[in-house]
Design an enzyme around this catalytic site. Sequence first.
Site, PDB file in Angstrom:
ATOM      1  N   LEU A  34      51.088  23.106  18.574  1.00  9.34           N
ATOM      2  CA  LEU A  34      50.049  23.296  17.546  1.00  9.34           C
ATOM      3  C   LEU A  34      48.721  23.681  18.181  1.00  9.34           C
ATOM      4  N   ILE A  59      55.974  22.727  25.667  1.00  5.18           N
ATOM      5  CA  ILE A  59      57.196  23.110  26.392  1.00  5.18           C
ATOM      6  C   ILE A  59      57.113  22.718  27.865  1.00  5.18           C
ATOM      7  N   ALA A  81      57.646  29.829  21.992  1.00  2.00           N
ATOM      8  CA  ALA A  81      56.322  29.288  22.330  1.00  2.00           C
ATOM      9  C   ALA A  81      55.620  30.162  23.354  1.00  2.00           C
ATOM     10  N   GLU A  83      51.287  31.869  24.282  1.00  2.00           N
ATOM     11  CA  GLU A  83      50.019  32.439  23.845  1.00  2.00           C
ATOM     12  C   GLU A  83      50.326  33.912  23.618  1.00  2.00           C
ATOM     13  N   SER A  84      49.917  34.445  22.452  1.00  3.69           N
ATOM     14  CA  SER A  84      50.453  35.756  22.060  1.00  3.69           C
ATOM     15  C   SER A  84      49.412  36.850  21.817  1.00  3.69           C
ATOM     16  N   THR A 133      58.551  40.584  24.662  1.00  7.04           N
ATOM     17  CA  THR A 133      57.798  41.662  24.020  1.00  7.04           C
ATOM     18  C   THR A 133      58.033  43.013  24.707  1.00  7.04           C
ATOM     19  N   ASP A 134      57.793  44.082  23.954  1.00 10.46           N
ATOM     20  CA  ASP A 134      57.859  45.430  24.550  1.00 10.46           C
ATOM     21  C   ASP A 134      56.678  45.679  25.486  1.00 10.46           C
ATOM     22  N   GLU A 135      55.640  44.847  25.412  1.00  7.10           N
ATOM     23  CA  GLU A 135      54.438  45.108  26.218  1.00  7.10           C
ATOM     24  C   GLU A 135      54.700  44.953  27.712  1.00  7.10           C
ATOM     25  N   TYR A 159      48.110  39.065  29.024  1.00  6.74           N
ATOM     26  CA  TYR A 159      49.202  38.624  28.146  1.00  6.74           C
ATOM     27  C   TYR A 159      50.534  39.228  28.588  1.00  6.74           C
ATOM     28  N   SER A 160      50.564  40.563  28.711  1.00  6.99           N
ATOM     29  CA  SER A 160      51.863  41.192  29.009  1.00  6.99           C
ATOM     30  C   SER A 160      52.333  40.840  30.413  1.00  6.99           C
ATOM     31  N   LYS A 163      53.949  37.468  30.124  1.00  7.97           N
ATOM     32  CA  LYS A 163      55.271  37.548  29.484  1.00  7.97           C
ATOM     33  C   LYS A 163      56.281  38.183  30.458  1.00  7.97           C
ATOM     34  N   ASN A 258      47.369  53.365  14.904  1.00 12.47           N
ATOM     35  CA  ASN A 258      46.694  52.257  14.216  1.00 12.47           C
ATOM     36  C   ASN A 258      45.931  52.698  12.968  1.00 12.47           C
TER      37      ASN A 258
HETATM   38  P1  NAD Z   1      51.972  32.918  17.623  1.00 16.18           P
HETATM   39  O1  NAD Z   1      50.795  32.947  18.522  1.00 16.18           O
HETATM   40  O2  NAD Z   1      51.791  33.182  16.178  1.00 16.18           O
HETATM   41  O3  NAD Z   1      52.716  31.493  17.740  1.00 16.18           O
HETATM   42  C1  NAD Z   1      52.926  30.855  18.969  1.00 16.18           C
HETATM   43  C2  NAD Z   1      53.363  29.420  18.675  1.00 16.18           C
HETATM   44  O4  NAD Z   1      53.634  28.776  19.923  1.00 16.18           O
HETATM   45  C3  NAD Z   1      52.278  28.581  17.973  1.00 16.18           C
HETATM   46  O5  NAD Z   1      52.849  27.832  16.937  1.00 16.18           O
HETATM   47  C4  NAD Z   1      51.757  27.685  19.088  1.00 16.18           C
HETATM   48  O6  NAD Z   1      51.258  26.451  18.612  1.00 16.18           O
HETATM   49  C5  NAD Z   1      53.001  27.498  19.935  1.00 16.18           C
HETATM   50  N1  NAD Z   1      52.695  27.157  21.339  1.00 16.18           N
HETATM   51  C6  NAD Z   1      51.778  27.735  22.155  1.00 16.18           C
HETATM   52  N2  NAD Z   1      51.798  27.145  23.363  1.00 16.18           N
HETATM   53  C7  NAD Z   1      52.763  26.192  23.321  1.00 16.18           C
HETATM   54  C8  NAD Z   1      53.271  25.269  24.269  1.00 16.18           C
HETATM   55  N3  NAD Z   1      52.785  25.206  25.508  1.00 16.18           N
HETATM   56  N4  NAD Z   1      54.263  24.438  23.896  1.00 16.18           N
HETATM   57  C9  NAD Z   1      54.772  24.480  22.617  1.00 16.18           C
HETATM   58  N5  NAD Z   1      54.315  25.332  21.685  1.00 16.18           N
HETATM   59  C10 NAD Z   1      53.334  26.188  22.039  1.00 16.18           C
HETATM   60  O7  NAD Z   1      53.014  33.937  18.270  1.00 16.18           O
HETATM   61  P2  NAD Z   1      54.071  34.885  17.543  1.00 16.18           P
HETATM   62  O8  NAD Z   1      53.416  36.148  17.166  1.00 16.18           O
HETATM   63  O9  NAD Z   1      54.805  34.099  16.531  1.00 16.18           O
HETATM   64  O10 NAD Z   1      55.035  35.200  18.786  1.00 16.18           O
HETATM   65  C11 NAD Z   1      56.113  34.338  19.098  1.00 16.18           C
HETATM   66  C12 NAD Z   1      56.795  34.866  20.354  1.00 16.18           C
HETATM   67  O11 NAD Z   1      57.247  36.195  20.139  1.00 16.18           O
HETATM   68  C13 NAD Z   1      55.885  34.922  21.571  1.00 16.18           C
HETATM   69  O12 NAD Z   1      56.640  34.547  22.692  1.00 16.18           O
HETATM   70  C14 NAD Z   1      55.475  36.371  21.650  1.00 16.18           C
HETATM   71  O13 NAD Z   1      55.202  36.747  22.983  1.00 16.18           O
HETATM   72  C15 NAD Z   1      56.715  37.054  21.136  1.00 16.18           C
HETATM   73  N6  NAD Z   1      56.512  38.355  20.473  1.00 16.18           N
HETATM   74  C16 NAD Z   1      55.569  38.500  19.495  1.00 16.18           C
HETATM   75  C17 NAD Z   1      55.453  39.732  18.839  1.00 16.18           C
HETATM   76  C18 NAD Z   1      54.449  39.952  17.721  1.00 16.18           C
HETATM   77  O14 NAD Z   1      54.288  41.074  17.263  1.00 16.18           O
HETATM   78  N7  NAD Z   1      53.765  38.918  17.230  1.00 16.18           N
HETATM   79  C19 NAD Z   1      56.281  40.783  19.201  1.00 16.18           C
HETATM   80  C20 NAD Z   1      57.220  40.599  20.221  1.00 16.18           C
HETATM   81  C21 NAD Z   1      57.341  39.373  20.832  1.00 16.18           C
HETATM   82  O1  DAU Z   2      54.071  44.890  20.984  1.00 18.99           O
HETATM   83  C1  DAU Z   2      54.338  43.552  20.729  1.00 18.99           C
HETATM   84  C2  DAU Z   2      53.054  42.761  20.756  1.00 18.99           C
HETATM   85  O2  DAU Z   2      52.363  43.064  19.551  1.00 18.99           O
HETATM   86  C3  DAU Z   2      53.260  41.263  20.888  1.00 18.99           C
HETATM   87  O3  DAU Z   2      53.874  40.990  22.114  1.00 18.99           O
HETATM   88  C4  DAU Z   2      51.930  40.516  20.784  1.00 18.99           C
HETATM   89  O4  DAU Z   2      52.147  39.117  20.807  1.00 18.99           O
HETATM   90  C5  DAU Z   2      51.272  40.902  19.473  1.00 18.99           C
HETATM   91  O5  DAU Z   2      49.999  40.292  19.370  1.00 18.99           O
HETATM   92  C6  DAU Z   2      51.132  42.409  19.374  1.00 18.99           C
HETATM   93  O6  DAU Z   2      50.181  42.892  20.349  1.00 18.99           O
HETATM   94  P1  DAU Z   2      49.134  44.042  19.977  1.00 18.99           P
HETATM   95  O7  DAU Z   2      47.996  43.970  20.911  1.00 18.99           O
HETATM   96  O8  DAU Z   2      49.822  45.356  19.845  1.00 18.99           O
HETATM   97  O9  DAU Z   2      48.737  43.545  18.481  1.00 18.99           O
HETATM   98  P2  DAU Z   2      47.343  43.496  17.732  1.00 18.99           P
HETATM   99  O10 DAU Z   2      47.640  43.199  16.304  1.00 18.99           O
HETATM  100  O11 DAU Z   2      46.353  42.624  18.431  1.00 18.99           O
HETATM  101  O12 DAU Z   2      46.839  44.985  17.829  1.00 18.99           O
HETATM  102  C7  DAU Z   2      47.625  46.062  17.322  1.00 18.99           C
HETATM  103  C8  DAU Z   2      46.884  47.338  17.622  1.00 18.99           C
HETATM  104  O13 DAU Z   2      45.705  47.384  16.803  1.00 18.99           O
HETATM  105  C9  DAU Z   2      46.389  47.440  19.060  1.00 18.99           C
HETATM  106  O14 DAU Z   2      46.472  48.800  19.466  1.00 18.99           O
HETATM  107  C10 DAU Z   2      44.939  47.003  18.988  1.00 18.99           C
HETATM  108  C11 DAU Z   2      44.519  47.456  17.614  1.00 18.99           C
HETATM  109  N1  DAU Z   2      43.496  46.624  16.928  1.00 18.99           N
HETATM  110  C12 DAU Z   2      43.707  45.277  16.874  1.00 18.99           C
HETATM  111  C13 DAU Z   2      42.784  44.447  16.245  1.00 18.99           C
HETATM  112  C14 DAU Z   2      43.008  42.963  16.205  1.00 18.99           C
HETATM  113  C15 DAU Z   2      42.386  47.201  16.350  1.00 18.99           C
HETATM  114  O15 DAU Z   2      42.218  48.437  16.397  1.00 18.99           O
HETATM  115  N2  DAU Z   2      41.473  46.399  15.732  1.00 18.99           N
HETATM  116  C16 DAU Z   2      41.628  45.042  15.677  1.00 18.99           C
HETATM  117  O16 DAU Z   2      40.733  44.344  15.119  1.00 18.99           O
END
Ligand code: NAD
Ligand code: DAU
Length: 353
Positions: A34, A59, A81, A83-84, A133-135, A159-160, A163, A258
């Site tokens: 949380l 974790i 789990a 930081e994303s 992630t694809d990143e 971040y990437s 990961k 975007n």
């Molecule tokens: P999010 O940030 O919304 O959620 C992350 C969750 O992990 C939160 O509930 C947080 O409380 C929990 N958490 C963080 N640190 C923790 C720890 N040390 N122990 C236990 N819980 C912890 O992230 P999301 O967007 O739901 O992404 C989930 C996973 O999918 C991540 O691993 C992210 O890298 C991956 N991913 C996300 C996207 C995307 O577009 N959001 C795409 C591809 C992969």
């Molecule tokens: O590709 C998968 C990833 O997608 C995940 O692994 C990450 O956890 C997830 O956060 C996401 O990363 P991005 O950086 O691509 O997502 P974000 O929504 O932050 O940004 C999407 C695109 O939009 C990126 O090119 C940055 C741009 N952006 C983002 C924000 C927040 C803007 O132009 N303005 C904004 O305010």
Amino acid sequence: MTVLVTGGAGFIGANFVLDWLAQSQEVLVNLDKLTYAGNLESLASLKGNPRHVFVHGDIGDASLVTQLLAQYQPRAVINFAAESHVDRSIHGPGEFIETNIVGTFRLLESVRGFWQALPAPAQSNFRFLHVSTDEVYGSLAPQDAAFSETHTFEPNSPYSASKAASDHLVRAWHHTYGLPVLTTNCSNNYGPLHFPEKLIPLMIVNALAGKPLPVYGDGMQVRDWLYVKDHCSAIRCVLEGGRLGQTYNVGGWNEKPNIEIVRTVCTLLDELQARADGVSYAQQISYVKDRPGHDRRYAIDARKLEQELGWRPAETFETGIRKTVEWYLANPEWVAHVQSGAYRDWLSKQYTA
Ligand code: NAD
Ligand code: DAU
């Protein structure tokens, strides 16, 4: 049968938990620290559901994780789990190293200890699925082929990079110790329960609040977008049928710049909840300073998952983005609680007395 999900109070994790409990009879243990991104209000509909066991914890807490594994004997661990958020990783990379790298390492070690002590049939049926992630693959030029599973890792943000490091650890725990792992590398998700710091939910909530819609740089960065429920179905598919030690790319064949995403959100809002003055929400678009090290293009080649396991996304971008905007319009309380910070009180409200 039981599964252990980590990070199940976050965006994708919560969607996964809700879908899993709706479709299976298994108990699901949900371990989440949380952080600011964890929101138990997203799981409010599970109140009183005996098959959802929420555990507040990290974790990286080996004694807690070891105890949970011993108590619940899960057949699988699904690790969401992390930081994303890329922008947060630029401002403060420390937590990303701590959770995404050190936390994954500690989780792997706890799981390895549990798995090694299992009797033979349970040991061979066990799975550790790592959600990535694809990143990790870095950035593509406009004419480059989409990322396949054999593309080199070239992560560009803290971040990437964190990961990518976790993916390498997962791979090594398979090759060295034989841990039965699977990894998914997915593109950008969108849909219900998405924290409004990410592009799509931020644009929706800012538009409705009459605030500027901040587009980084020229807005021509390209992402591949996948509806979150399709990511969840891909994870279920890989969990049940994926080959051990393999990675599977997950994507929607939906590359868009975007600025096109932002304009689409504005058009839908114009249709579904027009501004009182009749002017388009697009008028609120504001170009701002670019993200440092901003990756220009991501694209996913999902053929391995499609051909080996028969997975297909159910939503097109058009159907998914409409559902998403409709969800935010229908859930103003969830949004308001996130914005006010009241969602963070949910743990005490929900789980005490
Ligand atoms: P999010 O940030 O919304 O959620 C992350 C969750 O992990 C939160 O509930 C947080 O409380 C929990 N958490 C963080 N640190 C923790 C720890 N040390 N122990 C236990 N819980 C912890 O992230 P999301 O967007 O739901 O992404 C989930 C996973 O999918 C991540 O691993 C992210 O890298 C991956 N991913 C996300 C996207 C995307 O577009 N959001 C795409 C591809 C992969
Ligand atoms: O590709 C998968 C990833 O997608 C995940 O692994 C990450 O956890 C997830 O956060 C996401 O990363 P991005 O950086 O691509 O997502 P974000 O929504 O932050 O940004 C999407 C695109 O939009 C990126 O090119 C940055 C741009 N952006 C983002 C924000 C927040 C803007 O132009 N303005 C904004 O305010």
